[in-house]
Design a protein around this motif. Structure first.
Motif, mmCIF file in Angstrom:
data_model
loop_
_atom_site.group_PDB
_atom_site.id
_atom_site.type_symbol
_atom_site.label_atom_id
_atom_site.label_comp_id
_atom_site.label_asym_id
_atom_site.label_seq_id
_atom_site.Cartn_x
_atom_site.Cartn_y
_atom_site.Cartn_z
ATOM 1 N N ARG A 337 0.836 -1.198 0.000
ATOM 2 C CA ARG A 337 0.000 0.000 0.000
ATOM 3 C C ARG A 337 0.874 1.252 0.000
ATOM 4 O O ARG A 337 1.974 1.269 0.566
ATOM 5 C CB ARG A 337 -0.927 0.009 1.216
ATOM 6 N N GLU A 338 0.342 2.327 -0.573
ATOM 7 C CA GLU A 338 1.135 3.546 -0.771
ATOM 8 C C GLU A 338 1.647 4.136 0.543
ATOM 9 O O GLU A 338 2.790 4.566 0.636
ATOM 10 C CB GLU A 338 0.279 4.586 -1.507
ATOM 11 N N ASN A 339 0.823 4.143 1.566
ATOM 12 C CA ASN A 339 1.206 4.799 2.816
ATOM 13 C C ASN A 339 1.551 3.798 3.912
ATOM 14 O O ASN A 339 1.420 4.094 5.096
ATOM 15 C CB ASN A 339 0.065 5.711 3.299
ATOM 16 N N PHE A 340 2.011 2.625 3.515
ATOM 17 C CA PHE A 340 2.255 1.564 4.490
ATOM 18 C C PHE A 340 3.232 2.011 5.582
ATOM 19 O O PHE A 340 2.956 1.883 6.777
ATOM 20 C CB PHE A 340 2.783 0.326 3.776
ATOM 21 N N VAL A 341 4.385 2.566 5.192
ATOM 22 C CA VAL A 341 5.404 2.939 6.182
ATOM 23 C C VAL A 341 4.873 4.020 7.115
ATOM 24 O O VAL A 341 4.998 3.939 8.337
ATOM 25 C CB VAL A 341 6.681 3.436 5.475
ATOM 26 N N ARG A 970 7.751 17.422 9.918
ATOM 27 C CA ARG A 970 8.387 16.776 11.065
ATOM 28 C C ARG A 970 9.038 17.805 11.980
ATOM 29 O O ARG A 970 8.944 17.717 13.206
ATOM 30 C CB ARG A 970 9.440 15.755 10.598
ATOM 31 N N TYR A 971 9.689 18.805 11.389
ATOM 32 C CA TYR A 971 10.313 19.858 12.188
ATOM 33 C C TYR A 971 9.266 20.618 13.009
ATOM 34 O O TYR A 971 9.504 20.991 14.159
ATOM 35 C CB TYR A 971 11.074 20.817 11.272
ATOM 36 N N LEU A 972 8.108 20.818 12.410
ATOM 37 C CA LEU A 972 7.045 21.567 13.093
ATOM 38 C C LEU A 972 6.234 20.710 14.058
ATOM 39 O O LEU A 972 5.318 21.207 14.706
ATOM 40 C CB LEU A 972 6.108 22.202 12.066
ATOM 41 N N GLY A 973 6.552 19.414 14.128
ATOM 42 C CA GLY A 973 5.898 18.558 15.113
ATOM 43 C C GLY A 973 4.753 17.734 14.588
ATOM 44 O O GLY A 973 3.989 17.161 15.370
ATOM 45 N N TYR A 974 4.619 17.638 13.249
ATOM 46 C CA TYR A 974 3.530 16.853 12.664
ATOM 47 C C TYR A 974 4.030 15.457 12.315
ATOM 48 O O TYR A 974 5.113 15.293 11.758
ATOM 49 C CB TYR A 974 2.971 17.540 11.418
ATOM 50 N N GLU A 975 3.214 14.466 12.642
ATOM 51 C CA GLU A 975 3.578 13.085 12.368
ATOM 52 C C GLU A 975 3.506 12.819 10.863
ATOM 53 O O GLU A 975 2.851 13.552 10.115
ATOM 54 C CB GLU A 975 2.635 12.138 13.110
ATOM 55 N N PRO A 976 4.188 11.771 10.397
ATOM 56 C CA PRO A 976 4.107 11.428 8.967
ATOM 57 C C PRO A 976 2.660 11.286 8.507
ATOM 58 O O PRO A 976 1.816 10.770 9.221
ATOM 59 C CB PRO A 976 4.834 10.072 8.907
ATOM 60 N N GLY A 977 2.413 11.768 7.307
ATOM 61 C CA GLY A 977 1.067 11.667 6.755
ATOM 62 C C GLY A 977 0.135 12.794 7.156
ATOM 63 O O GLY A 977 -1.044 12.773 6.815
ATOM 64 N N HIS A 978 0.666 13.799 7.878
ATOM 65 C CA HIS A 978 -0.195 14.877 8.375
ATOM 66 C C HIS A 978 0.174 16.239 7.785
ATOM 67 O O HIS A 978 -0.078 17.266 8.410
ATOM 68 C CB HIS A 978 -0.121 14.941 9.905
#
Length: 1005
Positions: A337-341, A970-978
């Protein structure tokens, strides 16, 4: 206990046997009800072997009293009670099993006190009793006719199961499998009771119950939600699918209530159907086709991970088997799936983030080094490699771990360590739950409970201390191994192995790297081979480091860049003894390096130009900003040792490069947080970065000034010369990509003409700019003097008297506004002080601004908004000129400074946030509006810094490249996919700020 000596002797013996209240235990032992056991040393030894002898003794007395209560005419130790006590005295298996259960479980002691004849469930000691399965449990529950009878029968079966557990007849994996089999039999009986209560519903549908989670995996706890999914079809000959589903829903709901309801006989366990499609918002029961449509179109990665455990447990066996066969192919396609990781990373972070802070240190399941770490790691490897290797498709964690090791997907030694740790932690979890039959994964608080737990695990001399030592050892092993589990076999895939060792195939290694977020797995494998091949000490240390480093890289937005940068740094420093020693011995250094290298281009580029700066990452104080004065002295000393101006500025730029790396590394590590560095408060971190960059660039300017003067004039310039910081430089608000806005001011020395001093000042200013922008591997420092009088058309360097004449005659309001940021940064401090004194009446005009000046400022701002925004730029996300961006906030604050600075000393600051706070204190702006402006300004400033850190070049808008955008997030504190959430938040925050600007700056209603 009539004689003192005898009393003292038995008291001491009870203490040795593990009683915590020997006096009370002595009184209980002398009770007439226990007369047949008086003085029996084997009985005392058996009590002493239990987890809690006091609890076991009291529990036995309660059973005897309950039996006597049924035969009140026979007095204490009646026939039934004597039968039990005689059996205890003569039958060691019963003695060990009954007392073992009573010492370990107060809840089962309560059950035996209510149902005292159930002790006989422990008396049987046949071979079939030692290894029961689903069929044996079904037979034990077959005659149950109502829900309360099922609850009683379930506890009776649980008695024998717990006895096998605490007496060591079955290990933890076998106990968990028995619990799952007992749950299966219980679900089947509960469904039969529900069907008997509604025969028409039962006839209308085929209903299959699919076990999920630990029930499906044959690894259930004593007290756990039993996860299920329901699938139904119309019965043969039935045409109305809707009515069949309604009937199946009623049966399923009734079955759940039978198991979950609490009565005087307690509860069995909750049945949880929330793993079904759409969770609790979806229908309780679906057809097989409906399940498949959902999984094919809407399911998230975690739902396929959950389906790893699916197995039919009750109801229509054929339909259950059909369901499992239909969903299995979907499970093994999840890793494609595209967003598996991203999904996988989010799942683990959500679990950790959901743990209350007070519970983290007590969590056996969800905390660092807990059960979930092992289960999560094993399931991820199954999803990645089970696509092509069917041997890995076991729903059971320990069996899957064994298969992963056998296939070379996990190192055998690592698998053995995890197996041992998992068994230990599951045993702890079982014994904690067994005591009160409550669902918990927390180490108990009280020392008494911890002592009972420790004794149940076999610790005797210092039980609590020994328990904690073992727990720490196993949790540490899990923490150390659960990430290495993914990466160590990757090294084996590119290393020379001894004959007979199993390794990952190149295809499996690439699959794993792809699943973990590496975009170019082929290149990653080549880097691993280059770093770890050979028999040198360097290669050996790298083989130890890389499994963990790869995990840290994979946790970033660009793992490939992190690994490539690490190879380059290692190539540059690999023969340097201190480098490998630093990474091996300094616990935080390796993680710090991995995080910095994979966070973007700016910091790695700085490090690769001077790899020795990696030493800063291992020094406890290495990431703290340098004192500006000390930094300036170091720069001037380096300039003084150099031959010639260009060599001098090279030395100064080298100091600047090192300090830029120090600042960027500290900023990145504070933004992400590491095991050794707490996550920083964004606004505080931004202020720290601004101060540090201002000091770094001021020192570089001082060095360039010294080099330029010394090259042409020796020790002293014919004029006093000062550099005044403007804009973000003067405001201590520089970003990584900021130019140095300055003014040059001079004053002739005694005996020097204005003309000669002016020529010298112009020459020095020109040479400074040239030196700092010479082609070099170091980042240039662009000096921008365009805020001087007459802008680009004006003289580069003016005398103090020339500034005075110009400002007295020609100054316009925008120049007064610009001078709000003026601050001394280099050169002659006395001259700079006189310049600042000269301009104070301009930037803090007596009486404030008149209406015409206010209108002019507003006109200039409106013109800037319409003309200076780049063509095609999105006004809602441009950090400088966009809606609610930096200029909106800064011009609003600066208007207040111009209007009120003459009477409010707090507003006489070059810093935007300090001026905003002073305006609140003076009640010029309310606190809510100020907070809105501050939040927008901080966010826009951090976005600009993030763009520079990630891309390695400045920008005022969010990157268009997906990886770069993720890095900013990521630097701003957002998790992957956000990243979508990040952009939405930015637009919302700046929109709110613009509304404040409209009111305060433009005076709009």
């Amino acid at each position: 206990m009539t004689q003192g000596g005898r009393r003292d002797s038995r008291f001491a013996r009870l203490v040795r046997q593990g009683f915590t209240d020997p006096a009370a235990a002595g009184k209980l032992l002398d009770q007439e009800e226990l007369a047949p056991l008086h003085g029996d040393p084997l009985f005392l030894d058996a009590l002493g072997a239990t987890a809690d002898p006091d609890q076991a003794l009291l529990g036995l007395l309660r059973i005897v009293e309950s039996l006597d209560a049924e035969q009140p005419d026979e007095g204490p130790a009646g026939a039934e009670a004597r039968r039990l006590l005689d059996a205890l005295r003569t039958a060691k298996p019963l003695r060990d099993r009954l007392l073992g259960v009573l010492g370990a479980s107060a809840a089962l002691g309560d059950h035996l006190a209510r149902h005292p004849h159930d002790w006989q469930a422990l008396a049987t000691y046949e071979t079939s009793d030692l290894h029961p399965g689903t069929e044996e449990f079904e037979a034990a529950l077959r005659d149950v006719a109502d829900p309360d009878a099922l609850r009683i029968a379930y506890r009776r079966a649980l008695l024998a199961l717990a006895a096998r557990d605490v007496c060591g007849t079955r290990d933890v994996a076998e106990t968990a499998a028995e619990l799952a089999d007992l749950a299966t039999a219980t679900l089947r009986r509960a469904l039969a009771l529900a069907a008997a209560a509604a025969p028409e519903d039962a006839a209308a549908c085929r209903l299959a119950v699919i076990g999920m989670g630990k029930c499906g995996g044959h690894e259930l706890n004593y007290v756990s939600d039993v996860d299920v999914v329901f699938v139904a079809e119309p019965a043969a000959g039935e045409q109305d699918e809707h009515e069949a589903l309604r009937a199946a829903g009623r049966l399923a709901a009734h079955m759940m209530r039978i198991c979950s309801d609490t009565t005087a006989e307690g509860t069995i366990w909750p049945v949880d159907a929330n793993l079904r499609p759409e969770g609790r918002n979806g229908p309780l029961v679906r057809t097989l086709d409906s399940h498949l449509v959902y999984y094919q179109r809407w399911a998230k990665t975690w739902e396929f991970q959950a389906l790893l455990k699916a197995r039919p447990v009750a109801g229509d066996a054929a339909l259950g088997a059909e369901y499992v066969a239909a969903v299995a192919p979907l499970v093994w396609q999840a890793a494609e799936r595209e967003n598996f990781v991203t999904d996988v990373q989010q799942m683990r972070r959500r679990v950790v983030a959901s743990i209350p802070r007070a519970h983290v240190e007590r969590e056996l399941k969800l905390g660092p080094g807990g059960l979930r770490d092992v289960e999560f790691a094993v399931q991820l490897l199954q999803l990645v490699h089970g696509r092509s290797d069917t041997a890995l498709r076991s729903p059971n964690t320990l069996q899957a771990l064994d298969a992963l090791a056998a296939g070379g997907y996990v190192g055998r030694q690592d698998a053995a360590s995890l197996d041992a740790a998992y068994r230990f932690l599951r045993t702890m979890e079982h014994r904690i739950q067994l005591h009160r039959m409550r669902r918990t994964h927390l180490m108990p608080d009280s020392e008494a409970d911890q002592r009972r737990l420790a004794r149940s695990l076999g610790y005797r001399s210092e039980p609590v201390a020994e328990l904690h030592k073992a727990w720490r050892r196993h949790a540490s092993a899990v923490r150390r191994l659960h990430e290495k589990l993914f990466y160590r076999p990757l090294l084996d895939a590119v290393a020379q192995l001894t004959p007979g060792e199993v390794r990952l195939s190149p295809q499996a290694a690439r699959q794993r790297l792809e699943a973990l977020g590496y975009a170019d797995p082929g290149a990653a494998l080549r880097h691993l081979e280059a770093l770890s091949s050979g028999v040198t000490r360097k290669a050996a240390i790298q083989r130890t480091l890389l499994p963990v480093m790869l995990g840290w890289f994979a946790d970033s937005a660009d793992p490939d860049a992190g690994l490539l940068a690490f190879r380059k740094v290692s190539d540059a420093l690999g023969q340097t003894p201190w480098y490998l020693r630093l990474l091996r011995d300094e616990g935080a250094a390796a993680e710090n390096l991995a995080r910095v290298l994979s966070a973007g281009r700016f910091a790695p580029d700085l490090l690769l130009r001077a790899p020795e700066a990696v030493a800063l990452l291992g020094d406890e104080g290495g990431l703290r900003p340098r004192d500006p004065d000390a930094l300036a002295q170091e720069t001037l000393a380096a300039v003084g040792r150099a031959d010639g101006a260009e060599q001098a500025v090279t030395a100064a730029r080298g100091v600047r490069r090192r300090e830029l790396f120090r600042t960027a590394a500290a900023d990145l590590l504070g933004a992400y947080g590491t095991e050794g560095i707490a996550q920083a408060v964004p606004a505080e971190s931004l202020d720290s970065v601004g101060d540090a960059l201002t000091g770094i660039n001021a020192a570089a300017l001082a060095g360039a000034l010294r080099a330029a003067v010394r090259a042409q004039w020796g020790a002293e310039l014919p004029a006093r010369f000062a550099v005044i910081g403007m804009g973000r430089f003067g405001g201590h608000e520089m970003g990584y990509g900021s130019d140095a806005d300055v003014l040059f001011v001079h004053e002739p020395r005694e005996g020097v003409s204005e003309h000669e001093a002016g020529k010298a000042a112009f020459a020095v200013a020109t040479e400074m700019r040239r030196l700092l922008q010479l082609p070099s591997a170091d980042p240039p420092l662009v000096i921008d003097p365009d805020l001087r009088p007459e802008g680009k058309s004006g003289t580069l360097a003016r005398s103090l008297t020339s500034y005075a004449a110009y400002y007295a005659r020609w100054s316009v309001v925008w120049e007064s506004q610009a001078l709000l940021r003026a601050e001394y940064v280099a050169g002659d401090a006395g001259l700079a002080a006189r310049f600042l004194e000269l301009i104070d009446p301009l930037r803090y005009p007596d009486g404030g601004l008149d209406d015409a000046a206010v209108r002019e400022i507003r006109r200039l701002k409106a013109r800037m908004e319409s003309e200076r925004l780049p063509r095609g730029a999105d006004r809602t996300t441009h950090t400088k000129l966009g809606r609610g961006g930096l200029t909106d906030v800064e011009w609003t604050v600066q208007l207040l400074q111009l209007q009120h600075g003459h009477r409010l000393s707090g507003l006489r600051t070059t810093r935007t946030r300090s001026a905003l706070a002073a305006a609140v204190e003076a009640e010029l702006i309310d606190e809510t509006d100020a907070r809105t402006l501050d939040e927008a300004w901080v966010l826009a400033s951090r976005v600009r810094n993030a763009v520079m850190l990630v891309r390695g070049r400045p920008g005022d808008t969010f990157p268009s490249d997906a990886r770069e955008l993720a890095g900013v997030g990521r630097y701003l504190g957002y998790e992957p996919g956000h990243v979508g959430e990040m952009l939405d938040d930015y637009r919302r925050i700046t929109r709110q700020a613009r509304a404040v600007v409209e009111r305060l700056f433009y005076d709009a209603e």
